[in-house]
Design an enzyme around this catalytic site. Structure first.
Site, PDB file in Angstrom:
ATOM      1  N   ASN A  99       0.856  -1.185   0.000  1.00 41.70           N
ATOM      2  CA  ASN A  99       0.000   0.000   0.000  1.00 41.70           C
ATOM      3  C   ASN A  99       0.895   1.238   0.000  1.00 41.70           C
ATOM      4  O   ASN A  99       1.507   1.567   1.012  1.00 41.70           O
ATOM      5  CB  ASN A  99      -0.902  -0.035   1.241  1.00 41.70           C
ATOM      6  CG  ASN A  99      -1.792   1.189   1.341  1.00 41.70           C
ATOM      7  OD1 ASN A  99      -1.831   2.018   0.437  1.00 41.70           O
ATOM      8  ND2 ASN A  99      -2.506   1.309   2.455  1.00 41.70           N
ATOM      9  N   TRP A 100       0.969   1.892  -1.124  1.00 44.07           N
ATOM     10  CA  TRP A 100       1.886   3.041  -1.266  1.00 44.07           C
ATOM     11  C   TRP A 100       1.326   4.308  -0.620  1.00 44.07           C
ATOM     12  O   TRP A 100       2.038   5.331  -0.554  1.00 44.07           O
ATOM     13  CB  TRP A 100       2.194   3.292  -2.745  1.00 44.07           C
ATOM     14  CG  TRP A 100       2.995   2.205  -3.400  1.00 44.07           C
ATOM     15  CD1 TRP A 100       3.458   1.044  -2.802  1.00 44.07           C
ATOM     16  CD2 TRP A 100       3.452   2.161  -4.757  1.00 44.07           C
ATOM     17  NE1 TRP A 100       4.162   0.291  -3.713  1.00 44.07           N
ATOM     18  CE2 TRP A 100       4.170   0.949  -4.935  1.00 44.07           C
ATOM     19  CE3 TRP A 100       3.319   3.003  -5.859  1.00 44.07           C
ATOM     20  CZ2 TRP A 100       4.750   0.580  -6.147  1.00 44.07           C
ATOM     21  CZ3 TRP A 100       3.899   2.640  -7.068  1.00 44.07           C
ATOM     22  CH2 TRP A 100       4.612   1.443  -7.210  1.00 44.07           C
ATOM     23  N   LYS A 101       0.073   4.285  -0.237  1.00 42.10           N
ATOM     24  CA  LYS A 101      -0.549   5.455   0.403  1.00 42.10           C
ATOM     25  C   LYS A 101      -0.299   6.724  -0.447  1.00 42.10           C
ATOM     26  O   LYS A 101      -0.367   6.635  -1.660  1.00 42.10           O
ATOM     27  CB  LYS A 101      -0.058   5.595   1.845  1.00 42.10           C
ATOM     28  CG  LYS A 101      -0.254   4.292   2.638  1.00 42.10           C
ATOM     29  CD  LYS A 101       0.002   4.425   4.113  1.00 42.10           C
ATOM     30  CE  LYS A 101      -0.243   3.070   4.792  1.00 42.10           C
ATOM     31  NZ  LYS A 101      -0.101   3.130   6.234  1.00 42.10           N
ATOM     32  N   GLU A 113      -6.841   4.662   8.014  1.00 40.16           N
ATOM     33  CA  GLU A 113      -6.582   6.073   7.698  1.00 40.16           C
ATOM     34  C   GLU A 113      -7.798   6.719   7.034  1.00 40.16           C
ATOM     35  O   GLU A 113      -7.992   7.931   7.120  1.00 40.16           O
ATOM     36  CB  GLU A 113      -5.319   6.184   6.821  1.00 40.16           C
ATOM     37  CG  GLU A 113      -4.061   5.914   7.654  1.00 40.16           C
ATOM     38  CD  GLU A 113      -2.873   5.384   6.881  1.00 40.16           C
ATOM     39  OE1 GLU A 113      -2.867   5.449   5.641  1.00 40.16           O
ATOM     40  OE2 GLU A 113      -1.943   4.884   7.537  1.00 40.16           O
ATOM     41  N   HIS A 162      -9.606   1.179   5.139  1.00 39.34           N
ATOM     42  CA  HIS A 162      -8.315   1.366   5.806  1.00 39.34           C
ATOM     43  C   HIS A 162      -8.515   2.316   6.997  1.00 39.34           C
ATOM     44  O   HIS A 162      -9.302   3.264   6.909  1.00 39.34           O
ATOM     45  CB  HIS A 162      -7.295   1.945   4.821  1.00 39.34           C
ATOM     46  CG  HIS A 162      -5.895   1.879   5.351  1.00 39.34           C
ATOM     47  ND1 HIS A 162      -5.430   2.767   6.282  1.00 39.34           N
ATOM     48  CD2 HIS A 162      -4.894   1.007   5.120  1.00 39.34           C
ATOM     49  CE1 HIS A 162      -4.178   2.438   6.592  1.00 39.34           C
ATOM     50  NE2 HIS A 162      -3.830   1.372   5.894  1.00 39.34           N
ATOM     51  N   GLU A 217      -5.175  -4.932  10.627  1.00 40.79           N
ATOM     52  CA  GLU A 217      -4.152  -3.895  10.779  1.00 40.79           C
ATOM     53  C   GLU A 217      -4.414  -3.121  12.064  1.00 40.79           C
ATOM     54  O   GLU A 217      -5.168  -2.127  12.043  1.00 40.79           O
ATOM     55  CB  GLU A 217      -4.204  -2.916   9.600  1.00 40.79           C
ATOM     56  CG  GLU A 217      -3.877  -3.532   8.261  1.00 40.79           C
ATOM     57  CD  GLU A 217      -3.296  -2.500   7.305  1.00 40.79           C
ATOM     58  OE1 GLU A 217      -2.213  -2.758   6.786  1.00 40.79           O
ATOM     59  OE2 GLU A 217      -3.906  -1.440   7.101  1.00 40.79           O
ATOM     60  N   GLY A 231       2.679   2.294  10.833  1.00 44.75           N
ATOM     61  CA  GLY A 231       3.637   3.390  10.669  1.00 44.75           C
ATOM     62  C   GLY A 231       4.356   3.773  11.951  1.00 44.75           C
ATOM     63  O   GLY A 231       4.996   4.819  12.021  1.00 44.75           O
ATOM     64  N   GLY A 257       2.904  -1.217   4.285  1.00 41.53           N
ATOM     65  CA  GLY A 257       2.907   0.214   3.974  1.00 41.53           C
ATOM     66  C   GLY A 257       4.310   0.679   3.636  1.00 41.53           C
ATOM     67  O   GLY A 257       4.835   0.392   2.554  1.00 41.53           O
ATOM     68  N   GLY A 258       4.953   1.355   4.581  1.00 38.01           N
ATOM     69  CA  GLY A 258       6.263   1.992   4.378  1.00 38.01           C
ATOM     70  C   GLY A 258       7.294   1.121   3.671  1.00 38.01           C
ATOM     71  O   GLY A 258       7.979   1.590   2.745  1.00 38.01           O
ATOM     72  N   SER A 293       3.622  -2.079  10.346  1.00 35.42           N
ATOM     73  CA  SER A 293       5.076  -2.116  10.524  1.00 35.42           C
ATOM     74  C   SER A 293       5.711  -3.452  10.144  1.00 35.42           C
ATOM     75  O   SER A 293       6.622  -3.928  10.826  1.00 35.42           O
ATOM     76  CB  SER A 293       5.454  -1.728  11.965  1.00 35.42           C
ATOM     77  OG  SER A 293       5.043  -0.399  12.234  1.00 35.42           O
TER      78      SER A 293
HETATM   79  P1  13P Z   1       3.082   0.418   7.674  1.00 33.96           P
HETATM   80  O1  13P Z   1       3.602  -0.896   7.077  1.00 33.96           O
HETATM   81  O2  13P Z   1       3.796   1.609   7.154  1.00 33.96           O
HETATM   82  O3  13P Z   1       2.975   0.331   9.155  1.00 33.96           O
HETATM   83  O4  13P Z   1       1.572   0.565   7.116  1.00 33.96           O
HETATM   84  C1  13P Z   1       0.694  -0.487   7.211  1.00 33.96           C
HETATM   85  C2  13P Z   1      -0.529  -0.156   6.452  1.00 33.96           C
HETATM   86  O5  13P Z   1      -1.292   0.698   6.853  1.00 33.96           O
HETATM   87  C3  13P Z   1      -0.775  -0.862   5.188  1.00 33.96           C
HETATM   88  O6  13P Z   1      -2.054  -0.626   4.713  1.00 33.96           O
END
Ligand code: 13P
Length: 252
Positions: A10-12, A99, A97, A167, A173, A234-235, A213
């Site tokens: 997920n590149w956000k 977020e 998600h 999640e 994050g 994510g990251g 993470s």
């Molecule tokens: P991180 O891997 O950056 O913690 O993000 C997880 C995430 O929200 C994937 O959708």
């Protein structure tokens, strides 16, 4: 038969240019070795989807969107629909998600998005997870409520067409990952909740992912001992080498 493993990046809201998105795609595509047991997808921002898909070409990497409108078309300024995503050959769509939930997305909106995605043959990757972990374990009832909201709009045939990503918000994050034991406990809980809501064979068909993470350093242990069917990353999905290491960890 070995179960299919899913690794979705997920590149956000990254990267900040189309050039960088295509460059990242090129690196991942070059380094990734496909196999029958693994489904890999990347979820770029909407504006980058067409070029990322083109760059992937015939390589077995799927494209996911990070959200979808509740409506297929019409007067909904700023939205992107399941029909438009389908037209760009998108296969998966992340829904609910945390977020987005933090921006006001309710269970009801999540339900509508799941239904519209299924209607237009997109595979929903539905996110659930608690904000905090309490010692008493109340977070389990929170997660159960989220699962029930999802299940209430899906038949047994439909739930088999979705992916559920656990999640925990506190792990997103933050560098704080759930332990493999925590992940295993949640996997068992999700499986038993789905078994109660449907039946065992149906529950066994729903892929369960962990996200929060996930890094190249912890992926192997989380995968081996966590018991889930893969990761939503994510990251670490923004660095091709790290993303590939995480994918490879699920194969060992
Ligand atoms: P991180 O891997 O950056 O913690 O993000 C997880 C995430 O929200 C994937 O959708």
């Amino acid at each position: 038969m070995k179960k299919t493993t899913f690794v979705i990046g997920n590149w956000k809201l990254n990267p900040s240019s189309l050039t960088d998105a295509v460059k990242l795609t090129a690196e991942v595509t070059k380094k990734y070795k496909a196999d029958e047991q693994t489904v890999v997808a990347v979820a770029p921002g909407y504006l980058h989807i067409a070029d990322v898909t083109k760059k992937i070409g015939r390589k077995a990497i799927a494209v996911a969107a990070q959200d979808v409108a509740t409506e297929p078309m019409g007067p909904f300024t700023g939205e992107v629909s399941a029909l438009q995503l389908r037209d760009l050959k998108v296969s998966f769509v992340i829904i609910g998600h945390s977020e987005r939930r933090a921006m006001g997305e309710t269970d009801e909106i999540v339900q509508k998005k799941i239904q519209v995605a299924l209607k237009y043959n997109l595979i929903p990757v539905i996110c659930i997870g608690e904000k905090d972990r309490d010692a008493k374990g109340d977070f389990y009832s929170f997660v159960e409520k989220q699962i029930k909201a999802i299940a209430s709009v899906l038949t047994a045939a439909q739930i088999k067409k979705v992916v559920i990503a656990y999640e925990p918000i506190w792990a997103i994050g933050t560098g704080k990952t759930a332990t493999a034991a925590d992940v295993k406990e949640m996997q068992l809980f999700l499986f038993s909740t789905l078994t109660k809501l449907y039946d065992r064979p149906t529950a066994a068909k729903v892929p369960l992912l962990y996200g929060g993470s996930v890094k190249k350093e912890n992926a192997l242990e989380l995968h081996k001992d966590g018991g889930m069917d893969g990761f939503l990353v994510g990251g670490a999905s923004l660095k091709a080498d790290d993303f590939i290491s995480i994918i490879n960890a699920t194969k060992r």
